[in-house]
Enzyme design. Sequence first.
Site, PDB file in Angstrom:
ATOM      1  N   THR A  92      10.647  18.004 -11.733  1.00  0.00           N
ATOM      2  CA  THR A  92      10.178  16.802 -11.027  1.00  0.00           C
ATOM      3  C   THR A  92      10.684  15.530 -11.691  1.00  0.00           C
ATOM      4  O   THR A  92      10.671  14.468 -11.073  1.00  0.00           O
ATOM      5  CB  THR A  92       8.642  16.774 -10.994  1.00  0.00           C
ATOM      6  OG1 THR A  92       8.134  17.044 -12.308  1.00  0.00           O
ATOM      7  CG2 THR A  92       8.105  17.818 -10.030  1.00  0.00           C
TER       8      THR A  92
ATOM      9  N   SER B 267      24.274  20.865 -40.214  1.00  0.00           N
ATOM     10  CA  SER B 267      23.048  21.548 -39.816  1.00  0.00           C
ATOM     11  C   SER B 267      22.838  22.778 -40.679  1.00  0.00           C
ATOM     12  O   SER B 267      23.804  23.430 -41.109  1.00  0.00           O
ATOM     13  CB  SER B 267      23.133  21.968 -38.346  1.00  0.00           C
ATOM     14  OG  SER B 267      22.140  22.904 -38.020  1.00  0.00           O
TER      15      SER B 267
ATOM     16  N   GLY C  75      17.502  27.395 -27.388  1.00  0.00           N
ATOM     17  CA  GLY C  75      17.670  28.154 -26.161  1.00  0.00           C
ATOM     18  C   GLY C  75      16.404  28.750 -25.606  1.00  0.00           C
ATOM     19  O   GLY C  75      16.449  29.574 -24.694  1.00  0.00           O
TER      20      GLY C  75
ATOM     21  N   LEU D 143      12.300  24.986 -25.211  1.00  0.00           N
ATOM     22  CA  LEU D 143      11.357  24.130 -25.930  1.00  0.00           C
ATOM     23  C   LEU D 143      12.003  22.814 -26.352  1.00  0.00           C
ATOM     24  O   LEU D 143      11.467  22.088 -27.174  1.00  0.00           O
ATOM     25  CB  LEU D 143      10.802  24.864 -27.150  1.00  0.00           C
ATOM     26  CG  LEU D 143      10.117  26.198 -26.850  1.00  0.00           C
ATOM     27  CD1 LEU D 143       9.578  26.820 -28.129  1.00  0.00           C
ATOM     28  CD2 LEU D 143       8.998  26.029 -25.834  1.00  0.00           C
ATOM     29  N   SER D 144      13.161  22.518 -25.775  1.00  0.00           N
ATOM     30  CA  SER D 144      13.837  21.240 -25.937  1.00  0.00           C
ATOM     31  C   SER D 144      14.267  20.970 -27.376  1.00  0.00           C
ATOM     32  O   SER D 144      13.976  19.917 -27.948  1.00  0.00           O
ATOM     33  CB  SER D 144      12.962  20.095 -25.415  1.00  0.00           C
ATOM     34  OG  SER D 144      13.763  18.966 -25.161  1.00  0.00           O
ATOM     35  N   SER D 145      14.994  21.905 -27.936  1.00  0.00           N
ATOM     36  CA  SER D 145      15.566  21.685 -29.260  1.00  0.00           C
ATOM     37  C   SER D 145      16.544  20.523 -29.264  1.00  0.00           C
ATOM     38  O   SER D 145      16.675  19.817 -30.262  1.00  0.00           O
ATOM     39  CB  SER D 145      16.256  22.961 -29.755  1.00  0.00           C
ATOM     40  OG  SER D 145      17.259  23.382 -28.843  1.00  0.00           O
ATOM     41  N   SER D 146      17.221  20.290 -28.138  1.00  0.00           N
ATOM     42  CA  SER D 146      18.181  19.180 -28.074  1.00  0.00           C
ATOM     43  C   SER D 146      17.477  17.834 -28.161  1.00  0.00           C
ATOM     44  O   SER D 146      17.928  16.926 -28.874  1.00  0.00           O
ATOM     45  CB  SER D 146      19.021  19.264 -26.796  1.00  0.00           C
ATOM     46  OG  SER D 146      18.203  19.221 -25.643  1.00  0.00           O
TER      47      SER D 146
ATOM     48  N   ASP E  96      11.962  15.571 -21.477  1.00  0.00           N
ATOM     49  CA  ASP E  96      12.076  16.098 -22.832  1.00  0.00           C
ATOM     50  C   ASP E  96      12.056  14.992 -23.877  1.00  0.00           C
ATOM     51  O   ASP E  96      11.352  15.069 -24.884  1.00  0.00           O
ATOM     52  CB  ASP E  96      13.372  16.905 -22.978  1.00  0.00           C
ATOM     53  CG  ASP E  96      13.386  18.140 -22.099  1.00  0.00           C
ATOM     54  OD1 ASP E  96      12.330  18.498 -21.541  1.00  0.00           O
ATOM     55  OD2 ASP E  96      14.461  18.749 -21.954  1.00  0.00           O
TER      56      ASP E  96
ATOM     57  N   GLU F 248      22.081  12.684 -23.750  1.00  0.00           N
ATOM     58  CA  GLU F 248      22.116  14.035 -23.176  1.00  0.00           C
ATOM     59  C   GLU F 248      22.824  14.050 -21.822  1.00  0.00           C
ATOM     60  O   GLU F 248      23.604  14.961 -21.528  1.00  0.00           O
ATOM     61  CB  GLU F 248      20.700  14.591 -23.045  1.00  0.00           C
ATOM     62  CG  GLU F 248      20.668  16.017 -22.567  1.00  0.00           C
ATOM     63  CD  GLU F 248      19.635  16.877 -23.292  1.00  0.00           C
ATOM     64  OE1 GLU F 248      19.378  17.994 -22.824  1.00  0.00           O
ATOM     65  OE2 GLU F 248      19.109  16.450 -24.325  1.00  0.00           O
TER      66      GLU F 248
END
Length: 394
Positions: free
Chosen positions: A37, A69, A134, A137-140, A184, A172
């Site tokens: 949405t 990282s 992946g 859970l919006s790691s980005s 996110d 993003e």
Amino acid sequence: MSELVDETRTGFERRYSYAPSGIWSAPGRVNLIGEHTDYNEGFVLPFAIDRRTFAALALRDDDIVRVSSAASDDVVEVRLADVTAGASSLAAVPADGRWAGYPLGVAWAFGQLGADLAGLPGFDVHFDSDVPIGAGLSSSAAIEGALAVALNEVWRLGFDGARLVDVCHRAENDFVGAPTGILDQSASLLSQEGAALFLDCRDGSSEPVDLRLEESELAILVIDTKVTHDHASGDYAARRASCEAAARELGVRALRDVTWPQLLEARDRLDGVTYRRARHIVTENQRVLDTVAALRADGPDAIGDLMFASHRSMRDDFEISTPELDLAVEIALNYGAIGARMTGGGFGGSVIALTPVAAITHVQVAIDGAFAEHGYTGPEMFLVWPSQGARRDR
């Protein structure tokens, strides 16, 4: 969390041979309800989780940017001037380092949104995280949010929370190329501990909604199916294109403007697939509003049916679920959860199950058994609690 802060600092020192000037973090998120949405200018209800991405950072005395990282031995190195020129700066980065597009995109987006980056120093940054990659859970967004609050402070840019959401969203969408909405980034940057974030994706306004999980003796169980997804892939973009096509055919700016009676009247003007995509968005927006009202009036015990209705709509109308996600929802509900749905962009990722604390082990054992019986990869399951948004940690 203090252990992960220390590990992030140690990782920075190992990569760059000196100490960082500070450590910042931003959380992953789950979306309680309101899927897809956001880019339809509608309503969402996410919350930040108590799993975070940490960024140890120090400014340099030149214009070099180095990104590393804990998940990789490589260090991605570019010039800040090349980053501000756009995504072409990643052309020379090896394929396994393309994840660096998320933090590099943040630096680029600050310039796109009015910051004068000319003459600013480069920086070294190292990331560590316990947000699963992946898993939906919006790691980005956690990467983006951690770096955004860090650079906003050390570069003395003075962006407020809403503008930082714009920075991360621009990174993003336009730098990485993932056509997501603002859900996110808003959740990762703006959430408050103990509350969900009721977000209007048209004007960006938001307000906290207390979840009251502990007083209701409920918890949110995340079931990571280990089926990975990628928002930059074509399936996500295709769903967005269908929504935009429906809005054009209905003569509205976005599907947020369509009521249920209007959609029914227009059914014959839309092909079957486009109609189902639009039906999910129109009904999902209403489910978000109904969930907020139920939480405020009666608490989390009252939202189970709305959660499953959301999953059913994503499975049947938006067609973004998978057999693993559907199985996790079914078993969770059969073994004690009062509500369950897939969360995130779909095509893999995780299910959230609103579960009485006393039933958590029962649900976990049943899901493990069902996945084994179907020959699926064993899921990872863990509890999450509504957490604070992006911040400086040290």
